[in-house]
Design a protein around this motif. Structure first.
Motif, PDB file in Angstrom:
ATOM      1  N   ILE A  77      40.735  48.269  32.350  1.00 50.32           N
ATOM      2  CA  ILE A  77      40.812  47.837  33.744  1.00 50.32           C
ATOM      3  C   ILE A  77      41.260  46.379  33.872  1.00 50.32           C
ATOM      4  O   ILE A  77      41.843  45.973  34.877  1.00 50.32           O
ATOM      5  N   ALA A  78      41.026  45.571  32.837  1.00 49.69           N
ATOM      6  CA  ALA A  78      41.404  44.156  32.880  1.00 49.69           C
ATOM      7  C   ALA A  78      42.869  43.943  32.520  1.00 49.69           C
ATOM      8  O   ALA A  78      43.423  42.868  32.772  1.00 49.69           O
ATOM      9  N   ASP A  81      44.893  43.140  35.518  1.00 51.62           N
ATOM     10  CA  ASP A  81      44.278  42.113  36.354  1.00 51.62           C
ATOM     11  C   ASP A  81      44.965  40.789  36.056  1.00 51.62           C
ATOM     12  O   ASP A  81      44.944  40.313  34.915  1.00 51.62           O
ATOM     13  N   ALA A  84      42.638  38.066  34.465  1.00 52.49           N
ATOM     14  CA  ALA A  84      42.238  38.364  33.090  1.00 52.49           C
ATOM     15  C   ALA A  84      43.403  38.199  32.129  1.00 52.49           C
ATOM     16  O   ALA A  84      43.271  37.600  31.057  1.00 52.49           O
ATOM     17  N   PRO A  97      49.267  42.068  40.724  1.00 49.21           N
ATOM     18  CA  PRO A  97      49.539  43.491  40.518  1.00 49.21           C
ATOM     19  C   PRO A  97      49.832  44.228  41.819  1.00 49.21           C
ATOM     20  O   PRO A  97      49.351  43.850  42.883  1.00 49.21           O
ATOM     21  N   THR A  99      49.659  48.092  43.466  1.00 47.68           N
ATOM     22  CA  THR A  99      49.023  49.395  43.288  1.00 47.68           C
ATOM     23  C   THR A  99      50.066  50.503  43.317  1.00 47.68           C
ATOM     24  O   THR A  99      50.999  50.472  44.128  1.00 47.68           O
ATOM     25  N   ARG A 212      51.169  45.819  47.457  1.00 47.94           N
ATOM     26  CA  ARG A 212      50.182  44.772  47.224  1.00 47.94           C
ATOM     27  C   ARG A 212      49.297  44.542  48.454  1.00 47.94           C
ATOM     28  O   ARG A 212      48.085  44.446  48.323  1.00 47.94           O
ATOM     29  N   SER A 230      48.274  50.628  38.495  1.00 44.53           N
ATOM     30  CA  SER A 230      48.846  49.369  38.958  1.00 44.53           C
ATOM     31  C   SER A 230      49.963  48.907  38.029  1.00 44.53           C
ATOM     32  O   SER A 230      50.053  49.334  36.869  1.00 44.53           O
ATOM     33  N   LEU A 232      51.970  45.247  36.737  1.00 44.71           N
ATOM     34  CA  LEU A 232      51.898  43.786  36.659  1.00 44.71           C
ATOM     35  C   LEU A 232      53.058  43.289  35.811  1.00 44.71           C
ATOM     36  O   LEU A 232      53.366  43.859  34.763  1.00 44.71           O
TER      37      LEU A 232
END
Length: 252
Positions: A77-78, A81, A84, A97, A99, A212, A230, A232
């Motif tokens: 999940i990170a 992010d 992170a 990020p 979606t 976003r 997501s 990124l």
């Protein structure tokens, strides 16, 4: 519960966009070298998470190794992010990020309306709408890039909302929606988007909604789109600059 069929179709799309063999591995990230990757701008690192797995592309082996070392022990999940990832990589710039949401016929919740008109995507109606919204909103929507007809809602003679889609690989319809600020919150985006998504589904395409802003995500969810992951994009600092950042971090 995520629909495995829809998730699988979305993953196949992004594996194809990576441009080289890469695999969505459960609870892990698969990093590969792909100078021509479409996961991100040229020369950047692209990271896409769908379900419980992540793929990433880097422009060269040095960058790929940096990404592998930095992100291999992060929770899935990170990995998408921005904070992170930025805490682990020598980041110069970040996009996202965003979606990633998808829809199929069984889950689609259309908004019934007779107010939608079909016009040319490159015509004066859409051009007029684009001039009545902030430039950043127009760019975010991607409406200027659609390859489908435009599905519009008018107030008088003026178009105040429009939607359409751009054909992507893997029989994917990348949906774009735009509404004039003064009439937002009245459901017009859902009305226009319903027509565009219906057109895509009837053509056998997989509608994709990449967003976003929370307002855009709410419209997608209202229509039955399911947020599956997501995207990124990260531009790394040059090697010398990255070493300097690392040195300062150790001294600090």
């Amino acid at each position: 519960m995520i629909d495995d069929r829809l998730l699988g179709r979305a993953r196949r799309l992004w594996v194809g966009l990576a441009g080289v063999p890469v695999v969505f591995k459960d609870w892990a990230v698969d990093v590969t070298v792909s100078p021509g990757s479409l996961l991100c701008p040229a020369g950047w690192v692209g990271i896409v998470g769908l379900g419980n797995a992540v793929i990433a592309t880097a422009p060269d082996e040095d960058a790929a190794e940096i990404v592998r070392r930095a992100l291999s022990d992060l929770p899935v999940i990170a990995l998408i992010d921005a904070v992170a990832v930025g805490g682990r990589l020598p980041v110069a710039e970040v996009l996202g990020p965003a979606t990633l949401a998808y829809c199929e016929i069984a889950g689609f919740r259309p908004i019934a309306s007779r107010a939608v008109e079909v016009v040319r995507a490159d015509g004066s109606d859409v051009e007029g709408l684009l001039t009545r919204v902030p430039a950043e909103d127009a760019a975010e929507s991607g409406l200027v890039e659609i390859t489908s007809p435009a599905f519009v809602v008018r107030a008088g003679l003026d178009v105040v909302a429009a939607a359409g889609y751009r054909m992507w690989p893997g029989s994917t319809a990348h949906v774009s929606v735009l509404t004039v600020p003064a009439v937002r919150g009245r459901g017009l985006a859902r009305v226009a988007a319903t027509a565009a998504v219906t057109h895509a589904l009837e053509a056998g395409l997989m509608p994709q909604w990449r967003a976003r802003p929370q307002a855009s995500r709410r419209v997608a969810r209202a229509l039955g789109f399911r947020e599956l992951g997501s995207q990124l994009s990260v531009r790394l600092l040059p090697a010398g600059a990255a070493e300097g950042v690392d040195t300062l971090a150790r001294l600090g």
